[in-house]
Design a protein around this motif. Structure first.
Motif, PDB file in Angstrom:
ATOM      1  N   HIS A 123      56.124  53.153 -23.774  1.00  0.00           N
ATOM      2  CA  HIS A 123      56.050  53.427 -25.118  1.00  0.00           C
ATOM      3  C   HIS A 123      55.007  52.507 -25.969  1.00  0.00           C
ATOM      4  O   HIS A 123      54.129  53.018 -26.609  1.00  0.00           O
ATOM      5  CB  HIS A 123      57.349  53.842 -25.919  1.00  0.00           C
ATOM      6  CG  HIS A 123      58.251  54.853 -25.201  1.00  0.00           C
ATOM      7  ND1 HIS A 123      57.659  55.677 -24.487  1.00  0.00           N
ATOM      8  CD2 HIS A 123      59.466  54.879 -25.230  1.00  0.00           C
ATOM      9  CE1 HIS A 123      58.679  56.632 -24.044  1.00  0.00           C
ATOM     10  NE2 HIS A 123      59.906  56.050 -24.409  1.00  0.00           N
ATOM     11  N   GLN A 124      55.189  51.218 -25.757  1.00  0.00           N
ATOM     12  CA  GLN A 124      54.556  50.351 -26.558  1.00  0.00           C
ATOM     13  C   GLN A 124      52.862  50.741 -26.177  1.00  0.00           C
ATOM     14  O   GLN A 124      52.036  49.981 -27.158  1.00  0.00           O
ATOM     15  CB  GLN A 124      54.723  48.968 -26.220  1.00  0.00           C
ATOM     16  CG  GLN A 124      54.609  48.562 -24.777  1.00  0.00           C
ATOM     17  CD  GLN A 124      55.080  46.997 -24.630  1.00  0.00           C
ATOM     18  OE1 GLN A 124      55.757  46.571 -25.382  1.00  0.00           O
ATOM     19  NE2 GLN A 124      54.683  46.479 -23.283  1.00  0.00           N
ATOM     20  N   SER A 125      52.399  51.325 -25.195  1.00  0.00           N
ATOM     21  CA  SER A 125      50.932  51.311 -24.801  1.00  0.00           C
ATOM     22  C   SER A 125      50.613  52.567 -25.362  1.00  0.00           C
ATOM     23  O   SER A 125      49.263  53.036 -25.327  1.00  0.00           O
ATOM     24  CB  SER A 125      50.892  51.242 -23.438  1.00  0.00           C
ATOM     25  OG  SER A 125      51.021  50.206 -22.734  1.00  0.00           O
ATOM     26  N   VAL A 126      51.179  53.578 -26.008  1.00  0.00           N
ATOM     27  CA  VAL A 126      51.010  54.917 -26.416  1.00  0.00           C
ATOM     28  C   VAL A 126      50.136  54.759 -27.812  1.00  0.00           C
ATOM     29  O   VAL A 126      50.641  53.959 -28.694  1.00  0.00           O
ATOM     30  CB  VAL A 126      52.118  55.780 -26.880  1.00  0.00           C
ATOM     31  CG1 VAL A 126      51.653  56.941 -27.465  1.00  0.00           C
ATOM     32  CG2 VAL A 126      52.855  56.133 -25.476  1.00  0.00           C
ATOM     33  N   MET A 127      48.949  55.146 -27.919  1.00  0.00           N
ATOM     34  CA  MET A 127      48.373  55.197 -29.011  1.00  0.00           C
ATOM     35  C   MET A 127      48.193  56.481 -29.969  1.00  0.00           C
ATOM     36  O   MET A 127      48.159  56.732 -31.214  1.00  0.00           O
ATOM     37  CB  MET A 127      46.730  54.935 -28.564  1.00  0.00           C
ATOM     38  CG  MET A 127      46.567  53.569 -28.065  1.00  0.00           C
ATOM     39  SD  MET A 127      46.789  52.142 -28.874  1.00  0.00           S
ATOM     40  CE  MET A 127      45.851  52.338 -30.324  1.00  0.00           C
ATOM     41  N   GLU A 128      48.396  57.703 -29.163  1.00  0.00           N
ATOM     42  CA  GLU A 128      48.370  58.936 -30.017  1.00  0.00           C
ATOM     43  C   GLU A 128      49.196  59.932 -28.948  1.00  0.00           C
ATOM     44  O   GLU A 128      49.475  59.785 -27.875  1.00  0.00           O
ATOM     45  CB  GLU A 128      47.051  59.757 -29.801  1.00  0.00           C
ATOM     46  CG  GLU A 128      46.372  59.008 -30.870  1.00  0.00           C
ATOM     47  CD  GLU A 128      44.978  59.812 -31.068  1.00  0.00           C
ATOM     48  OE1 GLU A 128      44.694  60.487 -31.896  1.00  0.00           O
ATOM     49  OE2 GLU A 128      44.196  59.701 -30.233  1.00  0.00           O
ATOM     50  N   LEU A 129      50.095  60.858 -29.696  1.00  0.00           N
ATOM     51  CA  LEU A 129      50.818  61.734 -29.226  1.00  0.00           C
ATOM     52  C   LEU A 129      50.139  63.071 -29.479  1.00  0.00           C
ATOM     53  O   LEU A 129      50.069  63.282 -30.751  1.00  0.00           O
ATOM     54  CB  LEU A 129      52.482  61.778 -29.670  1.00  0.00           C
ATOM     55  CG  LEU A 129      53.172  62.743 -29.188  1.00  0.00           C
ATOM     56  CD1 LEU A 129      53.670  62.744 -27.623  1.00  0.00           C
ATOM     57  CD2 LEU A 129      54.404  63.063 -30.021  1.00  0.00           C
ATOM     58  N   TRP A 130      49.854  63.896 -28.630  1.00  0.00           N
ATOM     59  CA  TRP A 130      49.274  65.076 -28.983  1.00  0.00           C
ATOM     60  C   TRP A 130      50.226  66.138 -28.231  1.00  0.00           C
ATOM     61  O   TRP A 130      50.366  66.681 -27.075  1.00  0.00           O
ATOM     62  CB  TRP A 130      47.858  65.369 -28.365  1.00  0.00           C
ATOM     63  CG  TRP A 130      46.935  64.505 -28.586  1.00  0.00           C
ATOM     64  CD1 TRP A 130      46.882  63.570 -29.408  1.00  0.00           C
ATOM     65  CD2 TRP A 130      45.668  64.380 -27.973  1.00  0.00           C
ATOM     66  NE1 TRP A 130      45.774  62.549 -29.449  1.00  0.00           N
ATOM     67  CE2 TRP A 130      44.914  63.186 -28.625  1.00  0.00           C
ATOM     68  CE3 TRP A 130      45.131  64.886 -26.968  1.00  0.00           C
ATOM     69  CZ2 TRP A 130      43.644  62.728 -28.125  1.00  0.00           C
ATOM     70  CZ3 TRP A 130      43.663  64.428 -26.597  1.00  0.00           C
ATOM     71  CH2 TRP A 130      43.115  63.515 -27.110  1.00  0.00           C
TER      72      TRP A 130
END
Length: 207
Positions: A123-130
Motif C-alpha cells: 500500500h505504501q507504494s500506491v500513488m493512485e487508486l482508479w
C-alpha cells in the motif's frame, strides 16, 4: 456479480457510519508482518499494464523471370509489413492478462499466488487508486512498478476497502465513483470488459 455488488454497498455503508474494515482469520501458512491483519481473500482476474520488446524476422522470396521476381518481392514486402504491424501491436503498452488468482487484501498490502510464487503490492507504494466499482474493476498505480488491474465479482468490495484504507472515510464518502452505492440499489448490469479503465482514461479516483 449481484452478491459482490451488495456486499460492497454494505461495506461502504458500514465504513461511513464508523465501522472498521472487517477482519478474516489469517491463512495458516502465510507469514504476515507484525501488526498485519487480513481483510479479504477472493479470486480476482489480474492484468498488468506494460509494453514489450518484440522482434520479427524479414524474408525475401524472389525467383524466376522478371515477372515472377517482381511478384515475389511484392509478396515479401506485404508479408514483412504485416509482421512489422503485428510486432508493433504486440509491443504497445496494454493490459496483459496474468491469470485469475486468489488475492488477499491486508492492511499493508495485496498478495496473490500466481505462476508458482507469491506476489505482493505494498500500500505504501500506491500513488493512485482508479476505482470503477460499477465496472467491477479497480486499478492501482504504483511508484516504480507497473499498474495492476483487478476485476471480478469481488472488485467493488476491494475498491471500497482500498479507498478507505488508502485515503480515509472522507474520500470514500465524496468520490463520485462511489456515489449511489445504496444497499437497496440494483447491481449494475455492465460487467468489466477488456478495455475498462486503462491508464489515462476517465474514472480515476485520485487523492
Amino acid at each position: 456479480m449481484a452478491e459482490g455488488w451488495r456486499q460492497a454497498c454494505l461495506l461502504r455503508e458500514r465504513l461511513l457510519t464508523g465501522s472498521s474494515v472487517p477482519l478474516l482469520a489469517p491463512p495458516n501458512t502465510i507469514r504476515l508482518f507484525p501488526g498485519e491483519v487480513v481483510h479479504a481473500s477472493a479470486p480476482m482476474r489480474h492484468e498488468v499494464w506494460y509494453g514489450m520488446d518484440v522482434t520479427y524476422s524479414q524474408s525475401v522470396v524472389a525467383f524466376g523471370g522478371p515477372v515472377l521476381f517482381a511478384a515475389g518481392l511484392l509478396a515479401s514486402a506485404v508479408g514483412n509489413a504485416r509482421a512489422r504491424s503485428n510486432a508493433a501491436r504486440m509491443a504497445a503498452e496494454q493490459w496483459r492478462f496474468h491469470g485469475e488468482n486468489q488475492t488477499i487484501l491486508t492492511n499493508h498490502r495485496i498478495l496473490a499466488f500466481a505462476g508458482g510464487r507469491w506476489l505482493t503490492w505494498a500500500h505504501q507504494s500506491v500513488m493512485e487508486l482508479w476505482a470503477a466499482p460499477r465496472e467491477f474493476a479497480v486499478v492501482l498505480v504504483f511508484s516504480g512498478i507497473d499498474p495492476l488491474r483487478l476485476t471480478g465479482p469481488a472488485a467493488p468490495w476491494f475498491a471500497v476497502a482500498l479507498a478507505f484504507i488508502l485515503y480515509g472515510q472522507g474520500f470514500l464518502a465524496e468520490r463520485p465513483e462511489f456515489q449511489g452505492m445504496g444497499t437497496l440499489r440494483a447491481h449494475p448490469q455492465r460487467a468489466s470488459g477488456p478495455n475498462a479503465l486503462g491508464p489515462g482514461e476517465e474514472g480515476r479516483a485520485r487523492g
